[in-house]
Enzyme design. Sequence first.
Site, PDB file in Angstrom:
ATOM      1  N   ASP A 123      37.106  33.861  37.433  1.00 24.18           N
ATOM      2  CA  ASP A 123      38.083  32.833  37.791  1.00 24.18           C
ATOM      3  C   ASP A 123      38.901  33.280  38.994  1.00 24.18           C
ATOM      4  OD1 ASP A 123      39.265  34.813  36.091  1.00 24.18           O
ATOM      5  OD2 ASP A 123      40.957  33.478  35.677  1.00 24.18           O
ATOM      6  N   GLU A 150      41.367  35.701  33.566  1.00 21.54           N
ATOM      7  CA  GLU A 150      42.197  36.822  34.012  1.00 21.54           C
ATOM      8  C   GLU A 150      43.373  36.330  34.832  1.00 21.54           C
ATOM      9  OE1 GLU A 150      43.737  40.272  36.269  1.00 21.54           O
ATOM     10  OE2 GLU A 150      42.980  38.377  37.044  1.00 21.54           O
TER      11      GLU A 150
END
Length: 390
Positions: A73, A138
């Site tokens: 991400d 994250e």
Amino acid sequence: MTATLRLAEELIARPSVTPRDEGCQALIAARLQRLGFVCETVESGPADFRVTNLWARLGTGRQPTLVFAGHTDVVPTGPLTAWASDPFVPSHREGKLFGRGTSDMKTSIAAMVVACEEFLVAHPQPGIDIAFLLTSDEEGPAVDGTVVVCELLQRRGERLDWCIVGEPTSVERTGDMIKNGRRGTMSGKLTVKGIQGHIAYPHLAKNPIHLAAPALAELASTVWDQGNAFFPPTSWQISNIHGGTGASNVIPGTVVIDFNFRFSTESTPEGLQQRAADLLQRHGLHPGTGYDLDWTLGGRPFLTPPGTLVQAVRAAVMAEVGIETTLSTTGGTSDGRFIAQVCPQVIELGPPNATIHKIDEHVALADIEPLKNIYRRTLEHLATQAGTGG
């Protein structure tokens, strides 16, 4: 175009703004499966914030295991008009690769995958297990990502010995700095209670800002610890203060103070909480009646002293780029804090971090192949160590 650059561009072209993965992990899993990895997708989180995690392992679990960890991400782009080119269309300018995730951290993931491909061609029976732990959570809350996979691995009793997290740790050039630990982070929301009233009649009210001020001054000046050879001293910082109704003639009924500890291995969350409570008590603030305090532990500190993994990475950096890498624990938190709970040796190593989360994020093309080679050389060093019983 090298294999590393090609894969990095494929990943960057996928708009995987947290918590979306947009097929990044499936792309990686397909390549790992061709190498013999057993791949497992672990989904977690509510339907409107679904997180995708990948756990892939090559080996039986009976040999020492090196884990490559990271996140697919990325943070939001910000205004597209501010970018010189589309953030999800990889582009080259002035010897740099531009796009969201170039530095943080799709280039690292591509380098890890290609390093493994090259290593396994040369060492089809390496004598160590290799694993990948990737998440799409994250850059977000980080509650359904790496921590979920680590808890699963712990329940299974899977062996992890070394971990390299691909966070962008370098400063000027790839390999000049690695993180061998990170400080812990713990936030507090302190609500000091008073009595609202007219500012012209202070004897009929109780100003919570005045009540809190002496305690805040002492909290700000307290030496929480001295740090150590690897960590700076623990710090306490206020991030937000809110009190008042917006009118200039009203004493507020409460004041809310948001603060954060960044703490070293010399302190514990429990110890810091107790010291803060004792300090508030000394200033006449009592829990429940005088204040409420909610704590959020974002992560405990972790430290990997010089040993097998650090030595292997240092040797790989020296062999590839000819520099002595610097060990550091500075910066914010990473998913290394979760992995360190199940893996004894965790370091972070990635490209320069000057443009992470910025408009026109980029990485120098000249930094990409050295990063891949450092990862491959680290694999070679660890495999040699394992083969000699070192």
